[in-house]
Motif scaffolding. Structure first.
Motif, PDB file in Angstrom:
ATOM      1  N   MET A   1       0.840  -1.187   0.000  1.00  0.00           N
ATOM      2  CA  MET A   1       0.000   0.000   0.000  1.00  0.00           C
ATOM      3  C   MET A   1       0.883   1.248   0.000  1.00  0.00           C
ATOM      4  O   MET A   1       1.818   1.333   0.781  1.00  0.00           O
ATOM      5  CB  MET A   1      -0.871  -0.015   1.257  1.00  0.00           C
ATOM      6  N   SER A   2       0.574   2.201  -0.868  1.00  0.00           N
ATOM      7  CA  SER A   2       1.407   3.408  -0.889  1.00  0.00           C
ATOM      8  C   SER A   2       1.215   4.197   0.403  1.00  0.00           C
ATOM      9  O   SER A   2       0.150   4.140   1.019  1.00  0.00           O
ATOM     10  CB  SER A   2       1.021   4.294  -2.073  1.00  0.00           C
ATOM     11  N   SER A   3       2.283   4.939   0.782  1.00  0.00           N
ATOM     12  CA  SER A   3       2.168   5.658   2.049  1.00  0.00           C
ATOM     13  C   SER A   3       1.095   6.743   1.971  1.00  0.00           C
ATOM     14  O   SER A   3       0.421   7.050   2.939  1.00  0.00           O
ATOM     15  CB  SER A   3       3.515   6.233   2.467  1.00  0.00           C
ATOM     16  N   GLU A   4       0.890   7.282   0.753  1.00  0.00           N
ATOM     17  CA  GLU A   4      -0.154   8.305   0.607  1.00  0.00           C
ATOM     18  C   GLU A   4      -1.528   7.676   0.861  1.00  0.00           C
ATOM     19  O   GLU A   4      -2.391   8.233   1.534  1.00  0.00           O
ATOM     20  CB  GLU A   4      -0.104   8.895  -0.810  1.00  0.00           C
ATOM     21  N   ARG A   5      -1.723   6.444   0.332  1.00  0.00           N
ATOM     22  CA  ARG A   5      -3.011   5.771   0.525  1.00  0.00           C
ATOM     23  C   ARG A   5      -3.218   5.420   1.998  1.00  0.00           C
ATOM     24  O   ARG A   5      -4.314   5.581   2.538  1.00  0.00           O
ATOM     25  CB  ARG A   5      -3.068   4.511  -0.351  1.00  0.00           C
ATOM     26  N   ILE A   6      -2.127   4.943   2.642  1.00  0.00           N
ATOM     27  CA  ILE A   6      -2.232   4.598   4.072  1.00  0.00           C
ATOM     28  C   ILE A   6      -2.725   5.807   4.848  1.00  0.00           C
ATOM     29  O   ILE A   6      -3.628   5.714   5.669  1.00  0.00           O
ATOM     30  CB  ILE A   6      -0.861   4.116   4.614  1.00  0.00           C
ATOM     31  N   ARG A   7      -2.139   6.958   4.551  1.00  0.00           N
ATOM     32  CA  ARG A   7      -2.530   8.163   5.285  1.00  0.00           C
ATOM     33  C   ARG A   7      -3.981   8.534   4.984  1.00  0.00           C
ATOM     34  O   ARG A   7      -4.745   8.900   5.861  1.00  0.00           O
ATOM     35  CB  ARG A   7      -1.610   9.331   4.922  1.00  0.00           C
ATOM     36  N   ARG A   8      -4.351   8.375   3.712  1.00  0.00           N
ATOM     37  CA  ARG A   8      -5.694   8.810   3.307  1.00  0.00           C
ATOM     38  C   ARG A   8      -6.764   7.944   3.976  1.00  0.00           C
ATOM     39  O   ARG A   8      -7.724   8.461   4.536  1.00  0.00           O
ATOM     40  CB  ARG A   8      -5.808   8.733   1.773  1.00  0.00           C
ATOM     41  N   ILE A   9      -6.589   6.620   3.930  1.00  0.00           N
ATOM     42  CA  ILE A   9      -7.664   5.782   4.467  1.00  0.00           C
ATOM     43  C   ILE A   9      -7.722   5.853   5.990  1.00  0.00           C
ATOM     44  O   ILE A   9      -8.740   5.531   6.580  1.00  0.00           O
ATOM     45  CB  ILE A   9      -7.592   4.317   3.976  1.00  0.00           C
ATOM     46  N   GLY A  10      -6.653   6.285   6.619  1.00  0.00           N
ATOM     47  CA  GLY A  10      -6.705   6.506   8.073  1.00  0.00           C
ATOM     48  C   GLY A  10      -7.081   7.935   8.424  1.00  0.00           C
ATOM     49  O   GLY A  10      -6.989   8.333   9.576  1.00  0.00           O
ATOM     50  N   LEU A  11      -7.523   8.714   7.414  1.00  0.00           N
ATOM     51  CA  LEU A  11      -7.884  10.136   7.602  1.00  0.00           C
ATOM     52  C   LEU A  11      -6.790  10.917   8.330  1.00  0.00           C
ATOM     53  O   LEU A  11      -7.075  11.838   9.097  1.00  0.00           O
ATOM     54  CB  LEU A  11      -9.200  10.270   8.384  1.00  0.00           C
ATOM     55  N   GLU A  12      -5.547  10.533   8.080  1.00  0.00           N
ATOM     56  CA  GLU A  12      -4.427  11.162   8.789  1.00  0.00           C
ATOM     57  C   GLU A  12      -4.361  12.650   8.441  1.00  0.00           C
ATOM     58  O   GLU A  12      -4.445  13.019   7.261  1.00  0.00           O
ATOM     59  CB  GLU A  12      -3.130  10.480   8.358  1.00  0.00           C
ATOM     60  N   ASN A  13      -4.229  13.481   9.455  1.00  0.00           N
ATOM     61  CA  ASN A  13      -4.086  14.935   9.289  1.00  0.00           C
ATOM     62  C   ASN A  13      -5.298  15.620   8.667  1.00  0.00           C
ATOM     63  O   ASN A  13      -5.197  16.772   8.241  1.00  0.00           O
ATOM     64  CB  ASN A  13      -2.838  15.283   8.448  1.00  0.00           C
ATOM     65  N   VAL A  14      -6.426  14.918   8.578  1.00  0.00           N
ATOM     66  CA  VAL A  14      -7.636  15.560   8.051  1.00  0.00           C
ATOM     67  C   VAL A  14      -8.276  16.380   9.174  1.00  0.00           C
ATOM     68  O   VAL A  14      -8.458  15.887  10.279  1.00  0.00           O
ATOM     69  CB  VAL A  14      -8.643  14.498   7.540  1.00  0.00           C
ATOM     70  N   VAL A  15      -8.585  17.620   8.895  1.00  0.00           N
ATOM     71  CA  VAL A  15      -9.241  18.470   9.901  1.00  0.00           C
ATOM     72  C   VAL A  15     -10.747  18.347   9.715  1.00  0.00           C
ATOM     73  O   VAL A  15     -11.261  18.575   8.628  1.00  0.00           O
ATOM     74  CB  VAL A  15      -8.800  19.942   9.720  1.00  0.00           C
TER      75      VAL A  15
ATOM     76  N   ASN B   1     -23.200  22.734  14.460  1.00  0.00           N
ATOM     77  CA  ASN B   1     -23.277  21.404  13.845  1.00  0.00           C
ATOM     78  C   ASN B   1     -23.428  21.426  12.327  1.00  0.00           C
ATOM     79  O   ASN B   1     -24.129  22.250  11.768  1.00  0.00           O
ATOM     80  CB  ASN B   1     -24.473  20.643  14.441  1.00  0.00           C
ATOM     81  N   ARG B   2     -22.726  20.482  11.721  1.00  0.00           N
ATOM     82  CA  ARG B   2     -23.023  20.144  10.325  1.00  0.00           C
ATOM     83  C   ARG B   2     -22.870  18.635  10.233  1.00  0.00           C
ATOM     84  O   ARG B   2     -21.902  18.076  10.767  1.00  0.00           O
ATOM     85  CB  ARG B   2     -22.031  20.841   9.383  1.00  0.00           C
ATOM     86  N   LEU B   3     -23.813  17.960   9.606  1.00  0.00           N
ATOM     87  CA  LEU B   3     -23.754  16.509   9.476  1.00  0.00           C
ATOM     88  C   LEU B   3     -22.387  16.078   8.925  1.00  0.00           C
ATOM     89  O   LEU B   3     -21.937  16.617   7.911  1.00  0.00           O
ATOM     90  CB  LEU B   3     -24.862  16.034   8.528  1.00  0.00           C
ATOM     91  N   ILE B   4     -21.733  15.158   9.623  1.00  0.00           N
ATOM     92  CA  ILE B   4     -20.420  14.681   9.154  1.00  0.00           C
ATOM     93  C   ILE B   4     -20.655  13.533   8.179  1.00  0.00           C
ATOM     94  O   ILE B   4     -21.238  12.508   8.538  1.00  0.00           O
ATOM     95  CB  ILE B   4     -19.554  14.230  10.344  1.00  0.00           C
ATOM     96  N   ARG B   5     -20.232  13.736   6.974  1.00  0.00           N
ATOM     97  CA  ARG B   5     -20.560  12.751   5.948  1.00  0.00           C
ATOM     98  C   ARG B   5     -19.442  12.729   4.909  1.00  0.00           C
ATOM     99  O   ARG B   5     -19.524  13.389   3.868  1.00  0.00           O
ATOM    100  CB  ARG B   5     -21.896  13.148   5.308  1.00  0.00           C
ATOM    101  N   PRO B   6     -18.332  12.008   5.226  1.00  0.00           N
ATOM    102  CA  PRO B   6     -17.245  11.946   4.238  1.00  0.00           C
ATOM    103  C   PRO B   6     -17.585  11.011   3.079  1.00  0.00           C
ATOM    104  O   PRO B   6     -18.672  10.438   3.053  1.00  0.00           O
ATOM    105  CB  PRO B   6     -16.066  11.401   5.058  1.00  0.00           C
ATOM    106  N   ARG B   7     -16.666  10.881   2.167  1.00  0.00           N
ATOM    107  CA  ARG B   7     -16.892   9.993   1.023  1.00  0.00           C
ATOM    108  C   ARG B   7     -15.798   8.968   0.934  1.00  0.00           C
ATOM    109  O   ARG B   7     -14.741   9.109   1.515  1.00  0.00           O
ATOM    110  CB  ARG B   7     -16.892  10.827  -0.265  1.00  0.00           C
ATOM    111  N   ALA B   8     -16.052   7.922   0.162  1.00  0.00           N
ATOM    112  CA  ALA B   8     -15.021   6.924  -0.132  1.00  0.00           C
ATOM    113  C   ALA B   8     -14.722   6.977  -1.626  1.00  0.00           C
ATOM    114  O   ALA B   8     -15.583   7.365  -2.421  1.00  0.00           O
ATOM    115  CB  ALA B   8     -15.518   5.536   0.249  1.00  0.00           C
ATOM    116  N   GLU B   9     -13.524   6.627  -1.955  1.00  0.00           N
ATOM    117  CA  GLU B   9     -13.155   6.537  -3.374  1.00  0.00           C
ATOM    118  C   GLU B   9     -13.557   5.147  -3.854  1.00  0.00           C
ATOM    119  O   GLU B   9     -13.065   4.139  -3.308  1.00  0.00           O
ATOM    120  CB  GLU B   9     -11.633   6.707  -3.472  1.00  0.00           C
ATOM    121  N   TYR B  10     -14.447   5.053  -4.830  1.00  0.00           N
ATOM    122  CA  TYR B  10     -14.879   3.734  -5.304  1.00  0.00           C
ATOM    123  C   TYR B  10     -13.783   3.105  -6.159  1.00  0.00           C
ATOM    124  O   TYR B  10     -13.323   3.711  -7.137  1.00  0.00           O
ATOM    125  CB  TYR B  10     -16.177   3.867  -6.123  1.00  0.00           C
TER     126      TYR B  10
END
Ligand code: CMC
Length: 374
Positions: free
Chosen positions: A1-15, A353-362
């Motif tokens: 798994m690329s390190s960029e993908r690892i970070r993305r799927i773990g929501l790393e550093n996402v505010v 409040n705003r509904l938290i509703r992220p997305r996934a990359e299909y």
């Protein structure tokens, strides 16, 4: 798994929120609650003051603290049917399940409408904060065939918990150690359980649901479940002489050493430093100082040979061991402490409040037809 993908799927550093509650400077190893460094609070404040700070935004003055403390203490008792349920299930239920069930039970008895009203959220949050320690203590006493010890309103949050657990009032130094152990994990930014609490809150669900969701997330061994595993590892090692080899073997097998590493801290977790001091103090008065010695050897080995530092769970396990808390309750101690943070974070989420509703990359199949299957 690329390190960029690892970070993305773990929501790393996402505010995911603006917050005024907790700031973590992972590079510098700083943890700050509403402007106050954790070291300052650990040295000077009580758990009640810190809970007030997190929930209401500023440290309480004397009158506010007295009112808050008395209110919290007056809510410690459990409804009779819940006590009966804890007694009935204590032999078979896992501690985390018991705690979640306890909170769901309280929510079932609360027939107020689930409206978005700050007073209602605060009232329920206070009730949860006050009653979680009682649920834990009653559960532990029932499963050991002992009668529960009713909470006392004249004791502080930490002292009362030890009193309910052991049936004896702790001395001041012991209660102070637990008090600090509860301050340190009281909040920690958008960790997995707090994220869960905020996601549940963002749907305008009720605060019981938010906290039950948070407990479900903290239960796992990558989050709050690590501390019990830390102690079991020490017990398996048995002697300080074999600690280094044991860890080498674990690393060679590619296993995670519980109590080490952190998603946010690039240097030592400041809570771990404070907990090391508490553990050392407790060990120096204990009959079995070997657990602390083993812990220290592994800490040095991991830092020097593997380049990874301890996290909160590591020396929490040592401190809780010396405070006489059973190892399967360690994650529950984490919950007991974190309730203040979860409630504070839920209140902040309700407020803006705003509904938290992220997305996934299909990344799955495209354009399949049912008729072509096989
Ligand atoms: N033992 C050995 N190696 C480790 C450990 C560990 N405890 N933690 C991280 N690593 C290594 C990991 O193998 C990886 O190496 P490589 O890049 O060569 O594959 C590297 O460090 C980065 O690990 P990661 O899994 O990408 O880091 P993460 O941010 O996803 O994981 C963690 C954080 C806490 C889940 C992880 O450190 C871990 O599994 N620790 C053990 C469980 C633990 O103590 N959990 C309590 C967390 S603190 C309390 C809390 O806030 O909840």
């Amino acid at each position: 798994m690329s390190s960029e993908r690892i970070r993305r799927i773990g929501l790393e550093n996402v505010v995911m929120a603006d917050t005024e509650i907790t700031r973590i400077d992972g590079a510098a190893g700083r943890l700050i609650y509403r402007g106050y460094d954790i070291e300052d609070l650990a040295d000077n404040a009580s758990y009640e003051e810190v809970a007030y700070l997190l929930m209401f935004g500023a440290l309480p003055d004397e009158a506010e603290l007295a009112e808050f403390t008395a209110d919290l203490a007056s809510r410690r008792g459990l409804p009779g049917p819940l006590v009966a349920t804890i007694e009935e299930l204590a032999d078979q239920a896992a501690p985390m399940t018991m705690l979640r069930l306890g909170l769901l039970y309280l929510s079932a008895l609360d027939d107020r409408e689930d409206v978005d009203d700050r007073d209602l959220h605060v009232d329920r949050g206070m009730d949860i904060l006050a009653k979680v320690p009682t649920i834990l203590a009653y559960f532990d006493r029932f499963r050991n065939g002992r009668e529960p010890v009713e909470p006392r309103e004249d004791l502080g949050h930490a002292a009362n918990f030890l009193y309910m657990l052991n049936g004896e009032e702790p001395d001041e130094a012991t209660a102070d150690c637990l008090d600090t152990c509860l301050i340190l994990p009281a909040d920690h930014g958008i960790n997995a359980s707090t994220f869960t609490a905020r996601v549940v809150t963002s749907t305008q669900s009720d605060i019981y649901s938010a906290i039950v969701g948070a407990i479900s997330a903290i239960k796992g061994p990558l989050h709050g479940g690590a501390s019990g595993n830390v102690l079991r590892m020490f017990e398996e090692i048995e002697s300080p002489e074999t600690a280094g080899d044991y860890i080498e073997d674990m690393i060679d097998r590619g296993e995670r050493v519980p109590g080490f590493g952190h998603r946010v801290y690039e240097t030592v977790d400041p809570r771990a430093v404070i907990l090391r001091g508490i553990s050392e103090r407790l060990a120096s008065n204990a009959d079995d100082p070997a657990i602390y010695e083993i812990a220290h050897i592994i800490e040095v080995h991991m830092r020097n040979e593997v380049g990874i530092d301890t996290n909160l769970d590591y020396y929490s396990a040592v401190a809780y061991h010396y405070l006489g808390i059973p190892d399967d309750l360690f994650p529950l101690m984490f919950c007991q402490a974190r309730v203040a943070g979860w409630v504070a974070q839920a209140l902040e989420q309700y407020e803006d409040n705003r509904l938290i509703r992220p997305r996934a990359e299909y990344v799955g199949e495209e354009d399949l037809a049912y008729a072509d299957r096989n």
